[in-house]
Write an enzyme that holds these catalytic residues in place. Structure first.
Site, PDB file in Angstrom:
ATOM      1  N   SER A   1      11.110  -8.165   2.140  1.00  0.00           N
ATOM      2  CA  SER A   1       9.753  -7.840   1.689  1.00  0.00           C
ATOM      3  C   SER A   1       9.693  -7.916   0.177  1.00  0.00           C
ATOM      4  CB  SER A   1       9.369  -6.435   2.148  1.00  0.00           C
ATOM      5  OG  SER A   1       8.150  -6.042   1.551  1.00  0.00           O
TER       6      SER A   1
ATOM      7  N   HIS B   1       8.361 -11.684   3.780  1.00  0.00           N
ATOM      8  CA  HIS B   1       7.290 -10.753   4.116  1.00  0.00           C
ATOM      9  C   HIS B   1       6.489 -10.411   2.865  1.00  0.00           C
ATOM     10  CE1 HIS B   1       5.477  -7.769   6.827  1.00  0.00           C
ATOM     11  NE2 HIS B   1       5.414  -6.967   5.768  1.00  0.00           N
TER      12      HIS B   1
ATOM     13  N   ASP C   1       3.345  -8.144   1.516  1.00  0.00           N
ATOM     14  CA  ASP C   1       2.415  -7.047   1.762  1.00  0.00           C
ATOM     15  C   ASP C   1       1.207  -7.154   0.843  1.00  0.00           C
ATOM     16  OD1 ASP C   1       3.767  -5.543   3.790  1.00  0.00           O
ATOM     17  OD2 ASP C   1       5.229  -4.943   2.275  1.00  0.00           O
TER      18      ASP C   1
ATOM     19  N   MET D   1      -2.169  -5.299  -0.276  1.00  0.00           N
ATOM     20  CA  MET D   1      -2.770  -3.961  -0.250  1.00  0.00           C
ATOM     21  C   MET D   1      -4.017  -3.931  -1.128  1.00  0.00           C
ATOM     22  SD  MET D   1       0.666  -1.668  -0.682  1.00  0.00           S
ATOM     23  CE  MET D   1       2.211  -2.140   0.088  1.00  0.00           C
TER      24      MET D   1
ATOM     25  N   HIS E   1       1.135  -9.752   5.572  1.00  0.00           N
ATOM     26  CA  HIS E   1       0.735  -8.506   6.225  1.00  0.00           C
ATOM     27  C   HIS E   1      -0.456  -7.928   5.465  1.00  0.00           C
ATOM     28  CE1 HIS E   1       2.042  -4.083   7.233  1.00  0.00           C
ATOM     29  NE2 HIS E   1       0.902  -4.410   7.810  1.00  0.00           N
TER      30      HIS E   1
ATOM     31  N   MET F   1      -2.740  -5.273   4.686  1.00  0.00           N
ATOM     32  CA  MET F   1      -3.021  -3.839   4.749  1.00  0.00           C
ATOM     33  C   MET F   1      -4.327  -3.591   3.989  1.00  0.00           C
ATOM     34  SD  MET F   1       0.670  -2.112   3.998  1.00  0.00           S
ATOM     35  CE  MET F   1       2.140  -3.087   4.123  1.00  0.00           C
TER      36      MET F   1
ATOM     37  N   MET G   1       4.745  -0.098  12.130  1.00  0.00           N
ATOM     38  CA  MET G   1       5.117   0.522  10.864  1.00  0.00           C
ATOM     39  C   MET G   1       5.929   1.785  11.144  1.00  0.00           C
ATOM     40  SD  MET G   1       4.019  -1.454   8.513  1.00  0.00           S
ATOM     41  CE  MET G   1       4.500  -0.355   7.161  1.00  0.00           C
TER      42      MET G   1
ATOM     43  N   PHE H   1       3.697   2.031   0.017  1.00  0.00           N
ATOM     44  CA  PHE H   1       4.750   2.045  -0.993  1.00  0.00           C
ATOM     45  C   PHE H   1       6.080   1.651  -0.369  1.00  0.00           C
ATOM     46  CE2 PHE H   1       1.583   5.178  -2.259  1.00  0.00           C
ATOM     47  CZ  PHE H   1       1.306   4.792  -3.572  1.00  0.00           C
ATOM     48  N   GLY H   2       6.918   0.990  -1.160  1.00  0.00           N
ATOM     49  CA  GLY H   2       8.252   0.656  -0.705  1.00  0.00           C
ATOM     50  C   GLY H   2       9.206   1.822  -0.910  1.00  0.00           C
ATOM     51  N   GLY H   3      10.399   1.696  -0.334  1.00  0.00           N
ATOM     52  CA  GLY H   3      11.447   2.668  -0.564  1.00  0.00           C
ATOM     53  C   GLY H   3      11.342   3.956   0.220  1.00  0.00           C
TER      54      GLY H   3
ATOM     55  N   ASP I   1       8.744  -2.543  10.310  1.00  0.00           N
ATOM     56  CA  ASP I   1       8.743  -2.499   8.847  1.00  0.00           C
ATOM     57  C   ASP I   1       8.714  -1.050   8.374  1.00  0.00           C
ATOM     58  OD1 ASP I   1       8.351  -2.814   6.129  1.00  0.00           O
ATOM     59  OD2 ASP I   1       6.395  -3.771   6.293  1.00  0.00           O
TER      60      ASP I   1
ATOM     61  N   GLY J   1      11.749   1.446   5.952  1.00  0.00           N
ATOM     62  CA  GLY J   1      12.969   2.239   5.929  1.00  0.00           C
ATOM     63  C   GLY J   1      14.126   1.666   6.719  1.00  0.00           C
TER      64      GLY J   1
END
Length: 231
Positions: free
Chosen positions: A9, A34, A36, A38, A67, A69, A138, A144-146, A176, A178
């Site tokens: 991602s 991937h 994202d 947003m 993706h 969102m 999801m 947010f990532g991480g 997607d 974690g």
């Protein structure tokens, strides 16, 4: 279902070195990239638009997994497809005319996906499973990532796998949020065949070795080995 695929991602990449980052995951044999998107409304963050996807398309031939969102995704389907998206996934929560939107994606010969947030029940997609090519679960709240994987989502993945199997159709199950090398195995055993990973790959020192590590963890593992009632 098909063999397990890994999609880095780019939300977690170094945007100031985008070309080098894309080339590095290509060299590492990523199966897809991937992306994202947003809008600051559906999720509390703003990222990129079609022009950015077009720029990435100019860098790589790897399939682009876009993706969305965003609110009212149907307004932007054509723009992202024209920009080079191979897979376009929209959230069931954002589109009151989901069937029509998915039909538009498919009419343009692209892979049509539908995504669900962690708390969204699976029955929301009951009446589109006859046409979708991909379901994205999801396992964090998007934006947010991480973030850390929500453990209760393993059962949801397994139930989604059972729903897909019941259709008799070849529908990809993407997950997607974690996902790390250490938990990829249980996610696949629950039913996933596409793993989206951001910080796990882009936060590593060697993308090629990280993807090799993930694939080693998955050796001998089959999708759907664990049933929902066992989780």
């Amino acid at each position: 279902m098909n063999e397990v695929r890994i999609g880095p991602s780019i939300l977690s990449c170094d945007f100031l070195r985008l070309k080098e980052e894309i080339e590095a995951v290509d060299e590492a044999k990523a199966d897809l990239i991937h992306i994202d998107v947003m809008d600051g409304h559906f999720v509390p963050n703003i990222t990129i638009g079609p022009l950015f996807v077009e720029a990435i398309r100019g860098i790589t031939k790897t399939p682009l997994d876009v993706h969305l969102m965003i609110e009212k995704p149907s307004r932007y389907i054509g723009a992202f497809i024209d920009a080079g998206a191979d897979i376009v996934t929209v959230h069931a929560e954002t589109d009151p005319h989901l069937h029509r939107t998915l039909d538009e994606i498919k009419s343009k010969n692209r892979t049509a996906g539908v995504s669900l947030n962690p708390s969204t029940p699976l029955d929301i997609i009951d009446y589109v499973l006859d046409m979708v090519d991909l379901v994205l679960i999801m396992t964090v709240n998007p934006g947010f990532g991480g973030q850390s994987f929500i453990p209760g989502m393993l059962k949801k993945i397994a139930r989604t796998y059972d729903m897909i199997k019941g259709t008799g159709r070849s529908i990809d199950l993407e997950v997607d949020g974690g996902i790390k090398a250490h938990n990829a195995k249980e996610v696949v055993m629950a039913g996933a065949n596409i793993l989206v990973m951001g910080t796990e790959i882009f936060g590593s020192k060697n993308y090629k070795e990280k993807i090799r590590e993930i694939r080693r963890e998955l050796e001998g593992v089959s999708c759907g080995d664990r049933k929902a009632e066992d989780l």
